[in-house]
Design an enzyme around this catalytic site. Structure first.
Site, PDB file in Angstrom:
ATOM      1  N   HIS A 153       0.837  -1.335   0.063  1.00  0.00           N
ATOM      2  CA  HIS A 153      -0.008  -0.124   0.204  1.00  0.00           C
ATOM      3  C   HIS A 153       0.844   1.375  -0.003  1.00  0.00           C
ATOM      4  O   HIS A 153       0.391   2.378  -0.552  1.00  0.00           O
ATOM      5  CB  HIS A 153      -0.878   0.040   1.206  1.00  0.00           C
TER       6      HIS A 153
ATOM      7  N   ASP B  52      -7.752  -1.663  -1.002  1.00  0.00           N
ATOM      8  CA  ASP B  52      -8.550  -2.473  -0.318  1.00  0.00           C
ATOM      9  C   ASP B  52     -10.124  -1.907  -0.770  1.00  0.00           C
ATOM     10  O   ASP B  52     -10.267  -1.003  -0.319  1.00  0.00           O
ATOM     11  CB  ASP B  52      -8.185  -2.434   1.288  1.00  0.00           C
TER      12      ASP B  52
ATOM     13  N   GLU C 198      -6.352 -12.274   0.559  1.00  0.00           N
ATOM     14  CA  GLU C 198      -7.259 -11.336   1.003  1.00  0.00           C
ATOM     15  C   GLU C 198      -8.262 -10.978  -0.228  1.00  0.00           C
ATOM     16  O   GLU C 198      -7.800 -10.105  -1.175  1.00  0.00           O
ATOM     17  CB  GLU C 198      -6.614 -10.019   1.382  1.00  0.00           C
TER      18      GLU C 198
ATOM     19  N   HIS D  18      -8.125  -7.214  -1.521  1.00  0.00           N
ATOM     20  CA  HIS D  18      -6.814  -6.492  -1.686  1.00  0.00           C
ATOM     21  C   HIS D  18      -6.183  -6.797  -3.095  1.00  0.00           C
ATOM     22  O   HIS D  18      -6.146  -7.758  -3.762  1.00  0.00           O
ATOM     23  CB  HIS D  18      -5.731  -7.170  -0.756  1.00  0.00           C
TER      24      HIS D  18
END
Length: 270
Positions: free
Chosen positions: A152, A159, A241, A244
């Site tokens: 990130h 996200d 995830e 993500h």
């Protein structure tokens, strides 16, 4: 008379020191200004104002339980190519009656450092019942839930989830309220206007793995809808995830930025 003479001697000494350029007391150091974002970064709302933003780390509703360092404003910042690709994905979803909703975008290194400090504090378990009910906090690093660097911070990772339109309002989190496991049935989890993805956002559990075989039916279809919409515009999903995604090729594949999240970081005010 003696006291007056002593005062005069002290004043003379101070005057002499000043004339010689000698510091007689430490000066207060000026605060180091925050770094600015490179010109390649933009506010997502300037590229696509229709994408819903629910910036969780600006609030107390996250796995730490408090606002995270570096989140001065509840806004999504991304590299321009990533923001434009999200805009294209949003255009396709709007035609189907859906909207993207982002939870987190660019994340400064100081925020990641905050996560690391929290993970090492084994006494702080306040958000465990919702975000990591089945994971021992001593395992967060070993199991890959927390790391000292995050994609990130490079500016091209986001996200996010999908919301059915018209979007229902989401009630605010109340600190101290009873928490419910993030992998429970949607009706039991913290209310989120997202479609049912099988878990909540930031759920530290294997059920959050995008292709976990236990996720079927509507939940599987919703994950595939998100992955398809983003994959078609150059985003790659992190298998652990479902929320993500990273835009490829990354504009800054090896740089971890630390400018705070605010308009000021982009050259604006506030």
């Amino acid at each position: 008379m003696i006291r007056t003479a002593a005062v005069l001697r002290k004043l003379a000494a101070l005057t002499t020191a000043a004339l010689l350029g000698v510091a007689v007391a430490p000066s207060t150091a000026s605060a180091t200004p925050d770094p600015k974002a490179p010109k390649e970064f933009v506010a997502l709302s300037d590229v696509d104002p229709t994408i819903i933003q629910e910036m969780r780390y600006f609030t107390e509703h996250n796995f730490v339980g408090e606002p995270i360092d570096g989140y001065k404003k509840p806004m999504c910042i991304l590299t321009r190519p990533a923001a434009k690709a999200l805009h294209k994905a949003q255009a396709g979803l709007l035609k189907k009656g859906y909207s993207l909703k982002v939870y987190d975008c660019y994340r400064p290194q100081r925020a990641v450092d905050h996560f690391v400090r929290w993970a090492k504090d084994l006494d702080d378990q306040r958000m465990k019942p919702e975000f990591y009910p089945q994971v021992d906090k001593t395992r967060l690093f070993a199991d890959g839930y927390i790391a000292e660097k995050s994609g990130h911070s490079r500016g091209s990772t986001v996200d996010l989830t999908i919301v059915k339109l018209p979007a229902r309002p989401t009630r605010p989190y109340v600190p101290g309220e009873q928490l419910v496991a993030c992998y429970g049935a949607q009706k039991d989890r913290f209310p989120d206007n997202s479609v049912d993805m099988g878990t909540g956002f930031d759920c530290f559990d294997t059920l959050a793995h995008t292709d976990d075989p236990r996720v079927q039916g509507v939940q599987r279809a919703n994950r595939d809808l998100l992955r398809g919409a983003l994959g078609g515009e150059g985003f790659v999903n992190l298998p652990e995830e479902w929320w993500h995604f990273t835009y490829k090729p990354e504009l800054f594949p090896d740089t971890y930025f630390d400018f705070p999240i605010s308009r000021r970081s982009l050259g604006g005010k506030g």
